[in-house]
Design an enzyme around this catalytic site. Structure first.
Site, PDB file in Angstrom:
ATOM      1  CD  GLN A 156      15.309  -9.667   5.550  1.00 40.00           C
ATOM      2  OE1 GLN A 156      16.344 -10.258   5.789  1.00 40.00           O
ATOM      3  NE2 GLN A 156      14.437  -9.373   6.487  1.00 40.00           N
ATOM      4  CB  SER A 161      20.573  -8.587   0.557  1.00 43.86           C
ATOM      5  OG  SER A 161      20.771  -8.892   1.906  1.00 43.86           O
ATOM      6  CG  LEU A 162      17.570 -14.041   1.185  1.00 48.63           C
ATOM      7  CD1 LEU A 162      18.217 -15.124   2.009  1.00 48.63           C
ATOM      8  CD2 LEU A 162      16.125 -13.838   1.548  1.00 48.63           C
ATOM      9  NE  ARG A 212      22.755 -13.570   4.534  1.00 47.54           N
ATOM     10  CZ  ARG A 212      21.986 -12.549   4.192  1.00 47.54           C
ATOM     11  NH1 ARG A 212      20.669 -12.651   4.364  1.00 47.54           N
ATOM     12  NH2 ARG A 212      22.506 -11.448   3.667  1.00 47.54           N
ATOM     13  CG  HIS A 251      23.934  -5.882   3.947  1.00 49.48           C
ATOM     14  ND1 HIS A 251      24.616  -6.987   3.480  1.00 49.48           N
ATOM     15  CD2 HIS A 251      22.637  -6.064   3.589  1.00 49.48           C
ATOM     16  CE1 HIS A 251      23.772  -7.791   2.867  1.00 49.48           C
ATOM     17  NE2 HIS A 251      22.557  -7.260   2.924  1.00 49.48           N
ATOM     18  CD  GLN A 289      25.225 -11.091   0.946  1.00 48.97           C
ATOM     19  OE1 GLN A 289      24.803 -11.520   2.014  1.00 48.97           O
ATOM     20  NE2 GLN A 289      24.650 -11.373  -0.201  1.00 48.97           N
TER      21      GLN A 289
END
Length: 313
Positions: A12, A93-94, A118, A202, A251
């Protein structure tokens, strides 16, 4: 398969109203992918991507599914246009979820449900402006970690994205992040600035969200990837479905080791990276990590054409 080619998927932050429209004109599979994903999401995702508004598109629980599908849609357009396939994949990440779907480890439908959940869990884990993120530019990794340690004062503030040399993102309690910004400037950072993100991604503040996400991940079918994926939390290739599941859970509260991930790909013989989805943030970061790396993007048709031409050359 091209042994020196890897596809990378953004997280994102690269979203924008109207994204992917240009690519869809040449590759109708883009909108078809959004339409397919919309059934699992429960809203018209293409309309959201094209019309916004920007404030809605910027909400974590919306941003994550939209960016996830955008990466898959660009990959499908690529697969229809050429038989060139990468040797490796990775996502920031995503974007790691997009990578696993494109690698054949998770279905699009289950991926949409996972990413939607999520985003909701991350939003709810630290509500009301309690969390914050900031970018520190011009400090090395060790200095950024030290700044966070000094700023914590009983709260959470951690280095969470090691994006490129001299670029570290931190996250945690808002007050602790503010203290870290001040200390980073005193330590010689060229810039230390808050990001327009209220979710401390995170960081340890995401552990409750990870525990709940684990329930959905445990109910998700994960297959052995057809294309190996370099994961975020240890920058290694993981092929075993159970371990992939465990690492996707971890993660959520673990740092994104993007520098290490790009170095892993380079050490494996990768010399070209293609950013699959909106934007070119990963191209810029990856080029700073490995100067000799060739980078290109599939964010629009001109980038698509340039990537094809470069690979043929």
């Amino acid at each position: 398969m091209s042994k020196d080619l890897a596809f990378i998927f953004p997280g994102q932050g690269s979203q924008s109203v109207g994204m992917m429209a240009d690519l869809n004109e040449a590759h109708p599979v883009v909108k078809k992918t959004f339409d397919e994903a919309s059934e699992a999401f429960g809203q018209d995702m293409w309309a959201l991507a094209q019309n916004g508004p920007e404030e809605l598109l910027g909400q974590t629980e919306i941003t994550q599914p939209i960016m996830f599908v955008a990466g898959v849609a660009a990959w499908r357009a690529w697969c229809e246009a050429t038989d060139v396939r990468p040797a490796l994949m990775a996502g920031h990440s995503l974007g790691e979820y997009s990578a696993y779907v494109c690698a054949g480890a998770i279905s699009l439908e289950e991926g949409v449900k996972l990413v939607k959940r999520r985003g909701e869990l991350m939003r709810d884990a630290c509500p009301g402006g309690q969390g914050k993120m900031a970018a520190l530019l011009g400090l090395d990794d060790e200095a950024a970690v030290a700044v966070c340690s000094d700023a914590a004062q009983g709260q959470v503030v951690q280095a969470v994205n090691f994006n490129s040399p001299g670029q570290v993102v931190i996250a945690g309690h808002a007050a602790a992040v503010d203290r870290a910004i001040m200390l980073a400037k005193e330590a010689g950072a060229k810039k230390a600035m808050a990001l327009a993100v209220s979710v401390p991604c995170h960081s340890d503040l995401m552990k409750p969200a990870a525990q709940e996400l684990a329930e959905q991940l445990n109910a998700t079918t994960i297959e052995v990837p057809a294309i190996p994926v370099v994961n975020n939390i240890d920058a290694r290739i993981e092929m075993e479905p159970g371990k992939i599941r465990d690492k996707l859970i971890a993660q959520l509260y673990s740092p994104v080791l993007w520098v290490a991930s790009v170095n892993t790909m380079a050490e494996a013989g990768i010399s070209s990276l293609v950013e699959c989805g909106p934007g070119k943030v990963l191209c810029g970061m990856s080029k700073r990590i490995v100067r000799s790396m060739n980078v290109s993007t599939l964010q629009d048709q001109s980038g698509f054409d340039a990537t094809l031409a470069a690979l043929k050359a």
